[in-house]
Write an enzyme that holds these catalytic residues in place. Sequence first.
Site, PDB file in Angstrom:
ATOM      1  N   TYR A   1      -0.533   4.161  13.342  1.00  0.00           N
ATOM      2  CA  TYR A   1      -1.886   4.650  13.279  1.00  0.00           C
ATOM      3  C   TYR A   1      -2.736   3.850  14.515  1.00  0.00           C
ATOM      4  O   TYR A   1      -2.451   3.507  15.378  1.00  0.00           O
ATOM      5  CB  TYR A   1      -2.305   4.180  11.680  1.00  0.00           C
ATOM      6  CG  TYR A   1      -1.555   5.158  10.951  1.00  0.00           C
ATOM      7  CD1 TYR A   1      -1.108   6.450  10.970  1.00  0.00           C
ATOM      8  CD2 TYR A   1      -0.621   4.492   9.945  1.00  0.00           C
ATOM      9  CE1 TYR A   1      -0.409   7.255   9.934  1.00  0.00           C
ATOM     10  CE2 TYR A   1       0.219   5.087   9.049  1.00  0.00           C
ATOM     11  CZ  TYR A   1       0.257   6.400   9.112  1.00  0.00           C
ATOM     12  OH  TYR A   1       1.250   7.018   8.140  1.00  0.00           O
TER      13      TYR A   1
ATOM     14  N   CYS B   1       0.438   5.523   0.093  1.00  0.00           N
ATOM     15  CA  CYS B   1      -0.296   6.577   0.079  1.00  0.00           C
ATOM     16  C   CYS B   1       0.198   7.704  -1.236  1.00  0.00           C
ATOM     17  O   CYS B   1       1.334   7.850  -1.290  1.00  0.00           O
ATOM     18  CB  CYS B   1      -0.017   7.358   1.413  1.00  0.00           C
ATOM     19  SG  CYS B   1      -1.072   6.392   2.742  1.00  0.00           S
TER      20      CYS B   1
ATOM     21  N   PRO C   1       0.853  -1.247   0.048  1.00  0.00           N
ATOM     22  CA  PRO C   1      -0.004  -0.046  -0.186  1.00  0.00           C
ATOM     23  C   PRO C   1       0.976   1.154  -0.110  1.00  0.00           C
ATOM     24  O   PRO C   1       1.721   1.321   0.741  1.00  0.00           O
ATOM     25  CB  PRO C   1      -0.764   0.021   1.542  1.00  0.00           C
ATOM     26  CG  PRO C   1      -0.631  -1.667   1.794  1.00  0.00           C
ATOM     27  CD  PRO C   1       0.456  -2.026   0.992  1.00  0.00           C
TER      28      PRO C   1
ATOM     29  N   GLY D   1       7.324  -1.644  -2.342  1.00  0.00           N
ATOM     30  CA  GLY D   1       6.841  -0.421  -2.567  1.00  0.00           C
ATOM     31  C   GLY D   1       7.682   0.559  -3.395  1.00  0.00           C
ATOM     32  O   GLY D   1       7.456   0.799  -4.746  1.00  0.00           O
TER      33      GLY D   1
HETATM   34  C1  LIG Z   1       4.933   6.797  -0.714  1.00  0.00           C
HETATM   35  C2  LIG Z   1       4.842   5.913   0.407  1.00  0.00           C
HETATM   36  C3  LIG Z   1       3.511   5.566   0.877  1.00  0.00           C
HETATM   37  C4  LIG Z   1       3.197   4.780   1.655  1.00  0.00           C
HETATM   38  N1  LIG Z   1       1.837   4.442   2.197  1.00  0.00           N
HETATM   39  C5  LIG Z   1       1.522   3.407   2.807  1.00  0.00           C
HETATM   40  C6  LIG Z   1       0.131   2.874   3.197  1.00  0.00           C
HETATM   41  O1  LIG Z   1      -0.832   3.748   2.694  1.00  0.00           O
HETATM   42  N2  LIG Z   1       0.212   1.927   3.975  1.00  0.00           N
HETATM   43  C7  LIG Z   1       1.024   1.145   4.526  1.00  0.00           C
HETATM   44  O2  LIG Z   1       0.555   0.310   5.113  1.00  0.00           O
HETATM   45  N3  LIG Z   1       2.311   1.769   4.230  1.00  0.00           N
HETATM   46  C8  LIG Z   1       2.615   2.475   3.222  1.00  0.00           C
HETATM   47  N4  LIG Z   1       3.936   2.815   3.145  1.00  0.00           N
HETATM   48  C9  LIG Z   1       4.782   1.713   3.529  1.00  0.00           C
HETATM   49  C10 LIG Z   1       5.050   0.900   2.195  1.00  0.00           C
HETATM   50  O3  LIG Z   1       3.820   0.013   2.059  1.00  0.00           O
HETATM   51  C11 LIG Z   1       6.048  -0.270   2.531  1.00  0.00           C
HETATM   52  O4  LIG Z   1       5.791  -0.986   3.745  1.00  0.00           O
HETATM   53  C12 LIG Z   1       7.508   0.596   2.731  1.00  0.00           C
HETATM   54  O5  LIG Z   1       7.762   1.660   1.604  1.00  0.00           O
HETATM   55  C13 LIG Z   1       8.555  -0.313   2.839  1.00  0.00           C
HETATM   56  O6  LIG Z   1       8.730  -1.129   1.548  1.00  0.00           O
HETATM   57  P1  LIG Z   1       9.851  -0.753   0.408  1.00  0.00           P
HETATM   58  O7  LIG Z   1      11.310  -0.794   0.847  1.00  0.00           O
HETATM   59  O8  LIG Z   1       9.643  -1.863  -0.770  1.00  0.00           O
HETATM   60  O9  LIG Z   1       9.549   0.608  -0.063  1.00  0.00           O
HETATM   61  C14 LIG Z   1       4.149   3.840   2.020  1.00  0.00           C
HETATM   62  C15 LIG Z   1       5.462   4.113   1.643  1.00  0.00           C
HETATM   63  C16 LIG Z   1       5.767   4.977   0.760  1.00  0.00           C
HETATM   64  C17 LIG Z   1       7.210   4.972   0.095  1.00  0.00           C
END
Ligand SMILES: Cc1cc2nc3c(=O)[nH]c(=O)nc-3n(C[C@H](O)[C@H](O)[C@H](O)COP(=O)(O)O)c2cc1C
Length: 386
Positions: free
Chosen positions: A188, A27, A25, A342
Site C-alpha cells: 500500500y 478488511c 487488522p 487473523g
Molecule cells: C480477510 C483478511 C483481511 C485482511 N485485512 C488486512 C488489513 O486490513 N490490514 C492489514 O494490515 N492486514 C490485513 N490482512 C492480513 C492479516 O492482518 C494478517 O496479517 C494475515 O492474515 C496473516 O495472519 P493469519 O495467518 O493469522 O491470518 C487481512 C487478512 C485477511 C485474511
Amino acid sequence: MSLPLLFQPIQLRAVTLPNRVVLSPLCMYAAWDGLANAFHFSHLTAFARGRVGLVFTEASAVVPEGRITHGCCGIWNDAQVEAYRPIVKAITDLGAVPAIQIAHAGRKASARPPWQAGAPLDASDAAAGLAPWTASGPTAEPVSAAWPAAHAMTEVEIAGMVASFAAAAARSAKAGFRVLEIHAAHGYLIHSFLSPLSNKRNDRYGGDRTGRMRFGLEVVEAVRAVWPAELPLFVRISAIDGPAGGWSLDDSVVLARELKARGVDVVDCSAGGIAGPPSFRANDSGVALKTNSERPPGFQVPFAERIRREAEVATMAVGVIVAGDQAEAILQEGRADLVALGRELMYDPYWALKAASTLGCDPEAKMWPNSYGWAIQRRAEIKGER
Ligand SMILES: Cc1cc2nc3c(=O)[nH]c(=O)nc-3n(C[C@H](O)[C@H](O)[C@H](O)COP(=O)(O)O)c2cc1C
C-alpha cells in the site's frame, strides 16, 4: 501454575493490554461510504467477548481514495468517528483494548473485493454504482501489468497526505481508540514509497533508502504529534518484499530504529505484497512467498525476532500463528512481545479462551465472561472434559 505469558498483561505507555493476544487488522469489504455498521460491530465485539486483548479494526482509509474497495472503512470524516464510537465502547466494556489501523491503499486502490479476485475496478463496475478511481503511487507505474496507470504524487500531494494521516489519527483518538497502527505494509501507499521495486522517484522522496523512507517517517512524525502521548503507536511493515532487489530485512532493522526514535512503540512485522493483487497475499505474480506451502506456521516470526533484537523495539508477530503453545513459545523465547492472529480468529473468535484451556490456565472457564463461563463449565462437565 504461573500464568502463561500469553495471558499476562503488558503495559504500553499508559495502556495496559489484558493479555498478548491480538486480532490482526482484517478488511471486511462490508462498509459503505467508509462507515462501520452492524456487521463490523458484531464482527469486532466477538473477539473482545472471546478475550482477545487488543482488537484492531480493519485498515481504515485516511482519504476516500485511499480505500482498497468501495466497501472499506474510513476515518476521513466525523460521521465515521460516530460510526466507530459504539464499537469502541463495546470492545472496551468487554475488557479489551480498541485499536485502529489507518491506511492508504496507494497503487492498490480502486479494486474489487477478494471474492471477485481483487481485480481493478473498470467501467463495468461503474454501472453498479462502483465507479473506479485513479490510484496514487510514487510513480505512475501500476502495481502490475493488469492495472491501469497510477497517478505519480507531487510533493504538494505528499505533504497533503501526511496531513491526512495526522487528521485521521486525531479522529481516531476522538472515537476513543486506545492504540493506533499506521499501515506501512502489503504494497500500500507507504510501503510503495519504501520499496525500491515500486519507488523509482528521483526527488527527495525516492532514490536511496533515506529518501524512500522519508514519506513514511514524515507520516509517523505527524501522527505521533497528534496521537496522545499516553497512547501507544504501532507501525505495520512488510519486513521483506521477497523478490530480488526488493526491501530487505536489513532495511527493516534500520527503519525500525528510525520508527523507535520517533516514538513508535511496537513494530508489527508482516511481509510481502509489493506486487500482485490488492490483498494480504505476499505476491501472487510469481516471485516470493507465493504458495500456501511457503507459509508454514510462524513463517514471519523470524522477522519480528530479528527486528526486536537488533532495533531494540517491541514487536508483534503475525502470520499463521494457530496454536496456543506456538503463541506461548514465541513469547517465551523472546521472539516477539505480542502475537496477532487473523484467519484463525475469524474461524474461531473463542480461540484465546480455548488456548487458555489448552495451556491449563483456565480449568474452570473463569476467563470467559461471567454470562458464558458458568454454562461453558457445566457443558465441559457433562461432556466429561473436566
Ligand atoms: C480477510 C483478511 C483481511 C485482511 N485485512 C488486512 C488489513 O486490513 N490490514 C492489514 O494490515 N492486514 C490485513 N490482512 C492480513 C492479516 O492482518 C494478517 O496479517 C494475515 O492474515 C496473516 O495472519 P493469519 O495467518 O493469522 O491470518 C487481512 C487478512 C485477511 C485474511
